[in-house]
Scaffold this active site. Structure first.
Site, PDB file in Angstrom:
ATOM      1  N   ARG A  41      44.560  41.906  38.305  1.00 27.37           N
ATOM      2  CA  ARG A  41      45.386  43.135  38.084  1.00 27.37           C
ATOM      3  C   ARG A  41      45.888  43.577  39.278  1.00 27.37           C
ATOM      4  O   ARG A  41      46.883  44.362  39.421  1.00 27.37           O
ATOM      5  CB  ARG A  41      44.431  44.279  37.573  1.00 27.37           C
ATOM      6  CG  ARG A  41      44.736  44.167  35.818  1.00 27.37           C
ATOM      7  CD  ARG A  41      43.395  44.904  35.210  1.00 27.37           C
ATOM      8  NE  ARG A  41      42.360  44.200  35.252  1.00 27.37           N
ATOM      9  CZ  ARG A  41      41.105  44.492  34.804  1.00 27.37           C
ATOM     10  NH1 ARG A  41      41.072  45.913  34.549  1.00 27.37           N
ATOM     11  NH2 ARG A  41      39.999  43.851  35.160  1.00 27.37           N
ATOM     12  N   GLY A  42      45.284  43.232  40.549  1.00 23.34           N
ATOM     13  CA  GLY A  42      45.622  43.817  41.764  1.00 23.34           C
ATOM     14  C   GLY A  42      46.951  43.601  42.312  1.00 23.34           C
ATOM     15  O   GLY A  42      47.275  44.640  43.145  1.00 23.34           O
ATOM     16  N   GLU A  97      50.846  37.883  45.309  1.00 23.54           N
ATOM     17  CA  GLU A  97      49.352  38.518  45.319  1.00 23.54           C
ATOM     18  C   GLU A  97      48.874  39.561  46.057  1.00 23.54           C
ATOM     19  O   GLU A  97      49.679  39.925  46.962  1.00 23.54           O
ATOM     20  CB  GLU A  97      48.538  37.324  45.723  1.00 23.54           C
ATOM     21  CG  GLU A  97      47.157  37.187  45.947  1.00 23.54           C
ATOM     22  CD  GLU A  97      46.197  37.634  44.798  1.00 23.54           C
ATOM     23  OE1 GLU A  97      46.611  38.480  43.882  1.00 23.54           O
ATOM     24  OE2 GLU A  97      45.115  36.837  44.825  1.00 23.54           O
ATOM     25  N   ASP A 101      41.675  36.333  50.572  1.00 22.35           N
ATOM     26  CA  ASP A 101      40.356  36.611  51.189  1.00 22.35           C
ATOM     27  C   ASP A 101      39.947  35.069  51.730  1.00 22.35           C
ATOM     28  O   ASP A 101      40.256  34.799  52.729  1.00 22.35           O
ATOM     29  CB  ASP A 101      39.647  37.300  50.316  1.00 22.35           C
ATOM     30  CG  ASP A 101      38.484  37.901  50.845  1.00 22.35           C
ATOM     31  OD1 ASP A 101      38.152  37.870  52.112  1.00 22.35           O
ATOM     32  OD2 ASP A 101      37.133  38.057  50.243  1.00 22.35           O
ATOM     33  N   LEU A 106      43.827  31.250  45.421  1.00 17.98           N
ATOM     34  CA  LEU A 106      45.408  30.873  45.627  1.00 17.98           C
ATOM     35  C   LEU A 106      45.402  29.544  45.411  1.00 17.98           C
ATOM     36  O   LEU A 106      46.338  28.890  45.222  1.00 17.98           O
ATOM     37  CB  LEU A 106      46.075  31.717  46.673  1.00 17.98           C
ATOM     38  CG  LEU A 106      46.711  32.912  46.133  1.00 17.98           C
ATOM     39  CD1 LEU A 106      47.266  33.478  47.310  1.00 17.98           C
ATOM     40  CD2 LEU A 106      47.587  32.506  45.183  1.00 17.98           C
TER      41      LEU A 106
HETATM   42  P1  IMP Z   1      39.844  34.996  47.347  1.00 20.22           P
HETATM   43  O1  IMP Z   1      39.866  33.924  46.144  1.00 20.22           O
HETATM   44  O2  IMP Z   1      38.586  35.025  48.108  1.00 20.22           O
HETATM   45  O3  IMP Z   1      41.044  34.803  48.481  1.00 20.22           O
HETATM   46  O4  IMP Z   1      40.086  36.379  46.784  1.00 20.22           O
HETATM   47  C1  IMP Z   1      41.083  36.930  46.333  1.00 20.22           C
HETATM   48  C2  IMP Z   1      40.838  38.035  45.336  1.00 20.22           C
HETATM   49  O5  IMP Z   1      39.609  38.740  45.827  1.00 20.22           O
HETATM   50  C3  IMP Z   1      41.991  39.103  45.587  1.00 20.22           C
HETATM   51  O6  IMP Z   1      42.912  39.012  44.878  1.00 20.22           O
HETATM   52  C4  IMP Z   1      41.175  40.553  45.115  1.00 20.22           C
HETATM   53  O7  IMP Z   1      40.953  40.491  43.768  1.00 20.22           O
HETATM   54  C5  IMP Z   1      39.739  40.108  45.655  1.00 20.22           C
HETATM   55  N1  IMP Z   1      39.420  40.772  47.008  1.00 20.22           N
HETATM   56  C6  IMP Z   1      39.494  40.259  48.082  1.00 20.22           C
HETATM   57  N2  IMP Z   1      39.314  41.016  49.197  1.00 20.22           N
HETATM   58  C7  IMP Z   1      39.101  42.302  48.542  1.00 20.22           C
HETATM   59  C8  IMP Z   1      39.201  43.650  49.210  1.00 20.22           C
HETATM   60  O8  IMP Z   1      39.151  43.640  50.498  1.00 20.22           O
HETATM   61  N3  IMP Z   1      39.238  44.411  48.170  1.00 20.22           N
HETATM   62  C9  IMP Z   1      39.298  44.508  46.851  1.00 20.22           C
HETATM   63  N4  IMP Z   1      39.483  43.139  46.444  1.00 20.22           N
HETATM   64  C10 IMP Z   1      39.387  42.144  47.181  1.00 20.22           C
HETATM   65 MG    MG Z   2      43.722  39.843  43.020  1.00 22.50          MG
END
Ligand code: IMP
Ligand code: MG
Length: 179
Positions: A41-42, A97, A101, A106
């Site tokens: 939902r972000g 997106e 992180d 992705l």
């Molecule tokens: P990744 O798979 O680790 O790249 O994570 C991406 C997802 O983790 C993002 O779309 C967010 O939903 C969540 N996320 C990563 N960092 C944060 C943060 O600082 N605050 C809130 N959600 C986060």
């Molecule tokens: Mg997200």
């Protein structure tokens, strides 16, 4: 955990950045149509704002994926909770997106969508935390590069809260400001 939120990126700065990103996207698309995909939902607020600045948006669709694990870390496994309703074959596609992180989400989504043979597949993220990257993922459009802080607001949550803030703030644990 007791915490408060400190503003990191203002509403105005987000608005300005969206204009810059959309300009770049419009230039690259050169008048061609584009299908935009939001990751729920972000990204809902970012998508709502940037989609109004992108020329020739043909379709808007959403995917919802969950990462297994606790609130502040991703576990590396993702599960599709809601897949796209539209067909992306032979279309220009941009994934919108909120934040990248570790890159797990992705990189997996990119793999899944590439198999469906889009004409073009690009990624646009509002925020990027490169310090935390574990999986390589090429991001075409990045709004802000931020340090390794947990952020909320403008669609992004902590424990489902704070999504409706109009700015991006960092979560600061009370009593740990100077650590
Ligand atoms: P990744 O798979 O680790 O790249 O994570 C991406 C997802 O983790 C993002 O779309 C967010 O939903 C969540 N996320 C990563 N960092 C944060 C943060 O600082 N605050 C809130 N959600 C986060
Ligand atoms: Mg997200």
């Amino acid at each position: 955990m007791k915490y408060h939120i400190e503003e990191m990126i203002s509403k105005k700065d987000i608005e300005n950045k969206i204009k810059i990103l959309a300009n770049e996207i419009n230039k690259d698309l050169n008048g061609e149509e584009v299908l935009i995909i939001g990751l729920l939902r972000g990204s809902f607020m970012f998508l709502a704002d940037i989609s109004r600045e992108i020329n020739n948006v043909s379709e808007v669709d959403f995917m919802c994926v969950s990462s297994y694990g606790s609130n502040m870390v991703t576990s590396g496994e993702i599960k599709i909770l809601k897949d796209l309703d539209v067909n992306i074959e032979n279309k220009n596609v941009i994934i919108i997106e909120d934040i990248i992180d570790t890159g797990f989400t992705l990189s997996k989504i990119t793999k899944i969508l590439k198999d469906r043979n889009p004409k073009m597949l690009k990624i646009c993220t509002l925020l990027d935390k490169p310090d935390r990257r574990i999986t390589d993922v090429f991001v075409d459009y990045v709004g802000f590069i931020i340090p390794d802080e947990f952020v909320v607001g403008y669609g992004i949550d902590y424990d489902q809260k704070h999504r409706a803030l109009s700015y991006i703030g960092k979560v600061v644990k009370d009593g740990e400001e100077n650590e």
